[in-house]
Structures are given as structure tokens and as C-alpha cells.
Design a protein around this motif. Structure first.
Motif: not given
Length: 317
Positions: A294-300, A105-122
Motif C-alpha cells: 500500500i505504501l509503495r503504490r501510494w508513494l509512486v 515532500w513527505l510530511v505535507p502529504r501524510l494527511p492524504e495517506l491517512q485519508r486514503l489508507h487509515p489502516q496504515v500506521e506510519l
């Protein structure tokens, strides 16, 4: 304000994290004797031994582990607060997450997190069991337990299991059951029991526990002559189903990609709720950190968008 030797605190954190005086010295660009001196000074101030040294083996004492939990968290907060005042937007976070949830579930969606929030290094820390909630392990967690009062929790998913098989195997089932592929109507537990059942041990921590629960939800017992094939993990059972070996019980996040929906058929049967609830967890004392929020809101948001959060959840956590 009475404080311990402040220069010794990052030295203590480095030694405890790296489990080595020499590696800590290398990281901090000081001599090993300087590291030993700082640790001795801190132990003298506290009146407690922080490490046990047996030859080359170095382990934290109980007092050392307790002190590390508090000191490590405090140093992280100082670092984050300083970065905010310096105008640095980067947020480096370690997320401890179950391997199956991460892979499916998570890994396939990480590009979207990086696109929306490039300042988050996860950075992902894989967990096969429910993780110990501690800053030493990660900054935040995906967990199924709410057993630490020091943490806050956001509900992401209420787990349910349902039977699936491959497209080819479904065609075979329809032929053997005398059923047209597009025919409406649910399969009965007796229909399902005619075929090999792929069982995952880790869900209920007992052999055939998942299928026993599924039959019990229909107020029936698992037939004693059922053909069971056992797997330690749901990932393995699902791969066996992909290769036409029988029927597996899986959950919503395991079938969250388009490719999976094309590979598998969800059988027209009842689901069973396992009782596990998946939460995003973070230390309450760190609730103001921008990266965590940021991560909490994105995950929800992603859980809602993918339909995961809507399964069995009425409202919020």
C-alpha cells in the motif's frame, strides 16, 4: 525440523532492540533473571555468544547482529501473517527517510495517506545519511543506493539541481542586470556569478561542489572571485535564499508545496543532474505484506502526481 528454543527468540529480539536486560524484562512482563535464563539457553543451543557484557554496557557480538537480522525479520513476518488471519487490517510500518525529503515532500502529504489508507500506521525514522538497510532500522526506506540484494527497489526521483532565489532578490537581480521582470531569455553563468552563491556541502561532500558542478554543466569553471556562502545542508541554504541572501541550488522535492512556489523564483537557467536516484526500498522476503505494498503504490502515485517521478525518468525503475 530442528528449531532453537522458540520462547527465547522474542526475548533475544527485545534485549537486542532495547539494549538492556532490565528493559526487556519490563516490556515482556517477566523477571530479569528469566530473561537472562532465556538468553543463556539460546547461546548454549547455538554454541555462540550473542552479547558482550561489560559492567552496565551491553552490545551484540558479530554473531548476535547476524542472528538478529534473520530472527527479527522472521518474527515480524509471523506477526504480520497472524494479524492477517485474525482479520486485523492495521499495518504498522517504520519508514526511514532523509530529513529533507521528509520535511519538504513527505510530511505535507501524510494527511492524504491517512485519508486514503487509515489502516496504515506510519512511523518516520529520520536519517541524515544513507541508512543501513535492515529490519533493525526500519521496515522500509527512502534510499539513494541499491546495494543490498535482499531488497527490492522502486525508483521515485532522479535528482537535479537548479538555481532559485527569493521574489525580492529576483527583483534586485533584474534591476542590477538591467532586465525587465517579465523578460524572456536565460541568464548566463556570468550573470549568476555576479551575485552571492549559497552552497550546500552535503550534496557532493566538498566545499562549493554543487556550484562547481552547475558551472561545469555549462562547460565553464566556477569563477575564482565568486562570492560563496557555505551551508552543511540544503535546508539551510534554501532558508538563506528565502531571506534574500543570494542564490541557492535546490531540487524538485524541496520546492514541492504551493507556499514554496510563491516564496521563490526559479531562475531561467540550466539544471544539473547530481547522479543521485531516490528509491523506495523494502525487503524482498516481505514483498507480500499488504502495508508495504500500500505504501509503495501510494508513494509512486504521489511522486507521479506531483511531477517528481516524471523528472528524468523514462518509464519505471
Amino acid at each position: 525440523m530442528k528449531l532453537p528454543p522458540l520462547r527465547a527468540l522474542p526475548v533475544f529480539e527485545a534485549v537486542a532492540r532495547l539494549n538492556s536486560f532490565s528493559l526487556a524484562a519490563e516490556e515482556l512482563s517477566v523477571s530479569q533473571s528469566a530473561v537472562s535464563h532465556q538468553i543463556k539457553q539460546l547461546e548454549t543451543y547455538l554454541g555462540e555468544k550473542l552479547f558482550w557484557r561489560q559492567g552496565r554496557t551491553l552490545t551484540l557480538t558479530d554473531e548476535g547482529r547476524q542472528y538478529l537480522d534473520a530472527v527479527g525479520s522472521a518474527l515480524l513476518q509471523i506477526e504480520r501473517a497472524s494479524e492477517q488471519l485474525l482479520g486485523r487490517e492495521e499495518a504498522r510500518l517504520r519508514l526511514s527517510v532523509f530529513s529533507s525529503f521528509a520535511v519538504r515532500w513527505l510530511v505535507p502529504r501524510l494527511p492524504e495517506l491517512q485519508r486514503l489508507h487509515p489502516q496504515v500506521e506510519l512511523s518516520l525514522e529520520m536519517s541524515t545519511e544513507n541508512p543501513v538497510l535492515s529490519d533493525r532500522v526500519a521496515d522500509c526506506f527512502i534510499t539513494i543506493h541499491r546495494n543490498s540484494p535482499a531488497y527490492s527497489y522502486e525508483l521515485l526521483y532522479v535528482e537535479r539541481l537548479f538555481p532559485v532565489c527569493s521574489q525580492d532578490y529576483w527583483q534586485r537581480m533584474c534591476r542590477e542586470l538591467g532586465r525587465a521582470e517579465g523578460e524572456d531569455g536565460a541568464l548566463t553563468p556570468a550573470d549568476v556569478a555576479r551575485f552571492p552563491l549559497l552552497s550546500t556541502h552535503s550534496i557532493f561532500e566538498r566545499a562549493a561542489g554543487d556550484w562547481q558542478a552547475w558551472f561545469q554543466a555549462a562547460e565553464q569553471a566556477l569563477p575564482p572571485d565568486a562570492r560563496l556562502q557555505h551551508f552543511s545542508h540544503m535546508l539551510l541554504a534554501l532558508e538563506a535564499a528565502r531571506f534574500h541572501q543570494g542564490i541557492a541550488l535546490t531540487n524538485d522535492y524541496m520546492l514541492s508545496s504551493r507556499k514554496d512556489s510563491e516564496d521563490f523564483v526559479r531562475l531561467p537557467c540550466h539544471p544539473v543532474v547530481t547522479g543521485d536516484r531516490f528509491y523506495f526500498a523494502w525487503k524482498t522476503s516481505r514483498r507480500r505484506e499488504r502495508g508495504i505494498q500500500i505504501l509503495r503504490r501510494w508513494l509512486v502515485d504521489e511522486a507521479r502526481r506531483s511531477g517528481l517521478r516524471n523528472v528524468g525518468i523514462d518509464g519505471g525503475a
